[in-house]
Motif scaffolding. Structure first.
Motif, PDB file in Angstrom:
ATOM      1  N   LEU A  20       0.813  -1.215   0.000  1.00  0.00           N
ATOM      2  CA  LEU A  20       0.000   0.000   0.000  1.00  0.00           C
ATOM      3  C   LEU A  20       0.848   1.268   0.000  1.00  0.00           C
ATOM      4  O   LEU A  20       0.384   2.322  -0.452  1.00  0.00           O
ATOM      5  CB  LEU A  20      -0.941   0.001   1.211  1.00  0.00           C
ATOM      6  N   GLY A  21       2.069   1.190   0.497  1.00  0.00           N
ATOM      7  CA  GLY A  21       2.949   2.354   0.506  1.00  0.00           C
ATOM      8  C   GLY A  21       3.799   2.495  -0.735  1.00  0.00           C
ATOM      9  O   GLY A  21       4.615   3.412  -0.828  1.00  0.00           O
ATOM     10  N   ASN A  22       3.592   1.607  -1.720  1.00  0.00           N
ATOM     11  CA  ASN A  22       4.409   1.566  -2.932  1.00  0.00           C
ATOM     12  C   ASN A  22       3.584   2.046  -4.127  1.00  0.00           C
ATOM     13  O   ASN A  22       2.655   1.358  -4.557  1.00  0.00           O
ATOM     14  CB  ASN A  22       4.890   0.127  -3.164  1.00  0.00           C
ATOM     15  N   PRO A  23       3.884   3.204  -4.715  1.00  0.00           N
ATOM     16  CA  PRO A  23       3.101   3.677  -5.857  1.00  0.00           C
ATOM     17  C   PRO A  23       3.049   2.684  -7.009  1.00  0.00           C
ATOM     18  O   PRO A  23       2.032   2.603  -7.713  1.00  0.00           O
ATOM     19  CB  PRO A  23       3.825   4.963  -6.274  1.00  0.00           C
ATOM     20  N   MET A  24       4.112   1.924  -7.223  1.00  0.00           N
ATOM     21  CA  MET A  24       4.119   0.956  -8.309  1.00  0.00           C
ATOM     22  C   MET A  24       3.067  -0.122  -8.088  1.00  0.00           C
ATOM     23  O   MET A  24       2.481  -0.645  -9.043  1.00  0.00           O
ATOM     24  CB  MET A  24       5.505   0.336  -8.461  1.00  0.00           C
ATOM     25  N   TRP A  25       2.810  -0.488  -6.844  1.00  0.00           N
ATOM     26  CA  TRP A  25       1.764  -1.469  -6.549  1.00  0.00           C
ATOM     27  C   TRP A  25       0.397  -0.895  -6.917  1.00  0.00           C
ATOM     28  O   TRP A  25      -0.416  -1.559  -7.561  1.00  0.00           O
ATOM     29  CB  TRP A  25       1.795  -1.861  -5.077  1.00  0.00           C
ATOM     30  N   TRP A  26       0.148   0.346  -6.526  1.00  0.00           N
ATOM     31  CA  TRP A  26      -1.124   0.968  -6.853  1.00  0.00           C
ATOM     32  C   TRP A  26      -1.293   1.114  -8.358  1.00  0.00           C
ATOM     33  O   TRP A  26      -2.399   0.923  -8.888  1.00  0.00           O
ATOM     34  CB  TRP A  26      -1.239   2.330  -6.173  1.00  0.00           C
ATOM     35  N   LEU A  27      -0.220   1.471  -9.049  1.00  0.00           N
ATOM     36  CA  LEU A  27      -0.311   1.652 -10.495  1.00  0.00           C
ATOM     37  C   LEU A  27      -0.704   0.340 -11.176  1.00  0.00           C
ATOM     38  O   LEU A  27      -1.433   0.351 -12.177  1.00  0.00           O
ATOM     39  CB  LEU A  27       1.023   2.157 -11.040  1.00  0.00           C
ATOM     40  N   ALA A  28      -0.264  -0.777 -10.607  1.00  0.00           N
ATOM     41  CA  ALA A  28      -0.631  -2.079 -11.168  1.00  0.00           C
ATOM     42  C   ALA A  28      -2.108  -2.395 -10.960  1.00  0.00           C
ATOM     43  O   ALA A  28      -2.671  -3.245 -11.665  1.00  0.00           O
ATOM     44  CB  ALA A  28       0.221  -3.179 -10.541  1.00  0.00           C
ATOM     45  N   GLN A  29      -2.758  -1.711 -10.015  1.00  0.00           N
ATOM     46  CA  GLN A  29      -4.176  -1.956  -9.739  1.00  0.00           C
ATOM     47  C   GLN A  29      -5.099  -1.052 -10.544  1.00  0.00           C
ATOM     48  O   GLN A  29      -6.306  -1.291 -10.601  1.00  0.00           O
ATOM     49  CB  GLN A  29      -4.494  -1.719  -8.245  1.00  0.00           C
ATOM     50  N   ARG A  30      -4.566   0.004 -11.144  1.00  0.00           N
ATOM     51  CA  ARG A  30      -5.397   1.038 -11.738  1.00  0.00           C
ATOM     52  C   ARG A  30      -5.329   1.018 -13.261  1.00  0.00           C
ATOM     53  O   ARG A  30      -4.262   1.239 -13.829  1.00  0.00           O
ATOM     54  CB  ARG A  30      -4.940   2.431 -11.251  1.00  0.00           C
ATOM     55  N   PRO A  31      -6.447   0.816 -13.953  1.00  0.00           N
ATOM     56  CA  PRO A  31      -6.456   1.013 -15.405  1.00  0.00           C
ATOM     57  C   PRO A  31      -6.282   2.493 -15.720  1.00  0.00           C
ATOM     58  O   PRO A  31      -6.575   3.366 -14.887  1.00  0.00           O
ATOM     59  CB  PRO A  31      -7.830   0.499 -15.831  1.00  0.00           C
ATOM     60  N   ALA A  32      -5.806   2.788 -16.907  1.00  0.00           N
ATOM     61  CA  ALA A  32      -5.455   4.157 -17.282  1.00  0.00           C
ATOM     62  C   ALA A  32      -6.556   5.183 -17.000  1.00  0.00           C
ATOM     63  O   ALA A  32      -6.255   6.294 -16.536  1.00  0.00           O
ATOM     64  CB  ALA A  32      -5.038   4.203 -18.745  1.00  0.00           C
ATOM     65  N   PRO A  33      -7.849   4.887 -17.272  1.00  0.00           N
ATOM     66  CA  PRO A  33      -8.866   5.919 -17.018  1.00  0.00           C
ATOM     67  C   PRO A  33      -8.961   6.353 -15.563  1.00  0.00           C
ATOM     68  O   PRO A  33      -9.529   7.411 -15.273  1.00  0.00           O
ATOM     69  CB  PRO A  33     -10.169   5.237 -17.480  1.00  0.00           C
ATOM     70  N   HIS A  34      -8.438   5.557 -14.644  1.00  0.00           N
ATOM     71  CA  HIS A  34      -8.509   5.900 -13.221  1.00  0.00           C
ATOM     72  C   HIS A  34      -7.195   6.471 -12.694  1.00  0.00           C
ATOM     73  O   HIS A  34      -7.056   6.672 -11.480  1.00  0.00           O
ATOM     74  CB  HIS A  34      -8.895   4.662 -12.420  1.00  0.00           C
ATOM     75  N   VAL A  35      -6.272   6.763 -13.590  1.00  0.00           N
ATOM     76  CA  VAL A  35      -5.004   7.391 -13.209  1.00  0.00           C
ATOM     77  C   VAL A  35      -5.063   8.848 -13.639  1.00  0.00           C
ATOM     78  O   VAL A  35      -5.246   9.139 -14.823  1.00  0.00           O
ATOM     79  CB  VAL A  35      -3.807   6.685 -13.882  1.00  0.00           C
ATOM     80  N   PRO A  36      -4.923   9.799 -12.707  1.00  0.00           N
ATOM     81  CA  PRO A  36      -4.952  11.212 -13.111  1.00  0.00           C
ATOM     82  C   PRO A  36      -3.718  11.575 -13.926  1.00  0.00           C
ATOM     83  O   PRO A  36      -2.784  10.771 -14.057  1.00  0.00           O
ATOM     84  CB  PRO A  36      -4.967  11.949 -11.767  1.00  0.00           C
ATOM     85  N   ALA A  37      -3.713  12.775 -14.466  1.00  0.00           N
ATOM     86  CA  ALA A  37      -2.562  13.233 -15.237  1.00  0.00           C
ATOM     87  C   ALA A  37      -1.306  13.215 -14.355  1.00  0.00           C
ATOM     88  O   ALA A  37      -1.340  13.641 -13.191  1.00  0.00           O
ATOM     89  CB  ALA A  37      -2.811  14.640 -15.761  1.00  0.00           C
ATOM     90  N   VAL A  38      -0.213  12.708 -14.911  1.00  0.00           N
ATOM     91  CA  VAL A  38       1.050  12.592 -14.185  1.00  0.00           C
ATOM     92  C   VAL A  38       2.133  13.304 -14.990  1.00  0.00           C
ATOM     93  O   VAL A  38       2.285  13.060 -16.194  1.00  0.00           O
ATOM     94  CB  VAL A  38       1.453  11.118 -13.973  1.00  0.00           C
ATOM     95  N   HIS A  39       2.884  14.158 -14.321  1.00  0.00           N
ATOM     96  CA  HIS A  39       3.985  14.865 -14.965  1.00  0.00           C
ATOM     97  C   HIS A  39       5.233  14.685 -14.108  1.00  0.00           C
ATOM     98  O   HIS A  39       5.228  15.030 -12.914  1.00  0.00           O
ATOM     99  CB  HIS A  39       3.658  16.350 -15.121  1.00  0.00           C
ATOM    100  N   LEU A  40       6.255  14.134 -14.690  1.00  0.00           N
ATOM    101  CA  LEU A  40       7.496  13.848 -13.973  1.00  0.00           C
ATOM    102  C   LEU A  40       8.582  14.808 -14.439  1.00  0.00           C
ATOM    103  O   LEU A  40       8.749  15.051 -15.640  1.00  0.00           O
ATOM    104  CB  LEU A  40       7.929  12.400 -14.226  1.00  0.00           C
ATOM    105  N   VAL A  41       9.320  15.350 -13.482  1.00  0.00           N
ATOM    106  CA  VAL A  41      10.459  16.228 -13.750  1.00  0.00           C
ATOM    107  C   VAL A  41      11.649  15.667 -12.994  1.00  0.00           C
ATOM    108  O   VAL A  41      11.538  15.349 -11.798  1.00  0.00           O
ATOM    109  CB  VAL A  41      10.179  17.678 -13.300  1.00  0.00           C
ATOM    110  N   ALA A  42      12.770  15.507 -13.692  1.00  0.00           N
ATOM    111  CA  ALA A  42      13.912  14.857 -13.051  1.00  0.00           C
ATOM    112  C   ALA A  42      15.207  15.277 -13.712  1.00  0.00           C
ATOM    113  O   ALA A  42      15.214  15.768 -14.847  1.00  0.00           O
ATOM    114  CB  ALA A  42      13.769  13.334 -13.128  1.00  0.00           C
ATOM    115  N   ALA A  43      16.293  15.059 -12.991  1.00  0.00           N
ATOM    116  CA  ALA A  43      17.615  15.222 -13.583  1.00  0.00           C
ATOM    117  C   ALA A  43      17.789  14.188 -14.686  1.00  0.00           C
ATOM    118  O   ALA A  43      17.322  13.052 -14.584  1.00  0.00           O
ATOM    119  CB  ALA A  43      18.692  15.062 -12.522  1.00  0.00           C
ATOM    120  N   ARG A  44      18.478  14.581 -15.732  1.00  0.00           N
ATOM    121  CA  ARG A  44      18.589  13.745 -16.926  1.00  0.00           C
ATOM    122  C   ARG A  44      19.197  12.375 -16.628  1.00  0.00           C
ATOM    123  O   ARG A  44      18.842  11.380 -17.241  1.00  0.00           O
ATOM    124  CB  ARG A  44      19.429  14.477 -17.976  1.00  0.00           C
TER     125      ARG A  44
END
Length: 289
Positions: free
Chosen positions: A207-231
């Motif tokens: 439950l504390g792992n976002p990757m676990w939650w992402l595996a439970q959610r089909p795309a329509p139930h995932v809000p917009a995600v924007h990632l910013v990171a060092a190259r």
């Protein structure tokens, strides 16, 4: 560290400062400190003029510091028109971990929703922006809403029925691929964070792992995600991004040249200015004042 921020324990208690703006006074904002959960405070940064569609941005700091780490970014976003909620969450060493820190984020988002409802105007998107291991908290709370919200009882604002509309991860750690927990992740620090080892009780580790939650959610139930990171930051640009693409989620990735993790939340540094510009682009805010 939990992923990255236990690598960045040096950021504990750092105060982000910004020199005076050159070329005239900055746009006017007010800052109000509010108790938003049991024993926790947030700073609400309110522009003098709020657009009808101004985003409400909830900031989540890393595992080892407090809201002062995000103060420069909070001011910069508010001066560009966002309403900013910069919240303390329980850090490592003072009760932070599962489930407390995750519930803190639920409370901060709920406080942001209440603020958005009081602004009037058109729809104010609720954005949660997590930096470093704060991105793991923000992502889990976003993807795990309403399950994580339903068990939270410490909030001053009513628990929102809706999770964040947008997730922004800045130099974030987003957990590990499932099923199971890699042996390399099971350390003294992570066992302390989750309160147990995965062999004894795997539930907090899931439950504390976002990757676990992402595996439970089909795309329509995932809000917009924007990632910013060092190259060159594999932890921020790797498995989470690939899984978002695999399920067809609405997601984007922006990279900046940076070798200084803390600089990403310091807009007066070159790295922080580049990160700020990327954030402003996805939130429809002006990059320059």
């Amino acid at each position: 560290m939990l992923g990255r921020t236990l690598l960045s324990a040096a950021c504990l208690g750092l105060l982000v400062t910004m020199p005076a703006t050159q070329g005239g006074p900055p746009p006017s904002t007010t800052v109000t400190s509010v108790a938003y959960a049991d024993g926790l405070v947030l700073d609400e940064h309110m522009p003098a003029r709020v657009r009808d569609d101004a985003p409400v941005v909830v900031l989540v700091h890393g595992c080892c510091g407090d809201r002062r780490d995000m103060a420069g970014l909070a001011r910069a976003l508010a001066r560009r028109g966002a309403v900013v909620v910069n919240a303390d969450v329980h850090p490592v060493g003072t009760g932070g971990g599962w489930p407390t820190s995750y519930q803190d984020v639920v409370c901060a988002v709920s406080a942001g929703r209440r603020t958005a409802s009081e602004l009037g105007g058109r729809h104010h998107r609720l954005v949660v922006l997590g930096w470093s291991d704060g991105a793991m908290l923000a992502a889990a709370a976003t993807l795990g809403w309403p399950e994580l919200a339903s068990g939270t009882t410490t909030c001053r604002a009513p628990i929102s029925d809706r999770g964040p509309d947008v997730l922004v991860g800045l130099g974030g750690f987003y957990g590990w691929e499932v099923p199971g927990v890699p042996a390399s992740m099971v350390t003294e620090a992570t066992v302390a964070w989750f309160g147990t080892s995965p062999d004894v009780d795997p539930r907090p580790w899931a439950l504390g792992n976002p990757m676990w939650w992402l595996a439970q959610r089909p795309a329509p139930h995932v809000p917009a995600v924007h990632l910013v990171a060092a190259r060159n930051d594999a932890a921020s640009t790797g498995a989470f991004r690939r899984q978002l693409a695999t399920i067809g989620a609405d997601a984007s990735m922006a990279t900046v040249d940076s070798t200084n993790h803390l600089a990403l939340v310091q807009p007066r540094d070159d790295e922080g200015a580049a990160a700020l510009a990327a954030i402003c682009a996805v939130l429809d805010l002006p990059a320059a004042l």
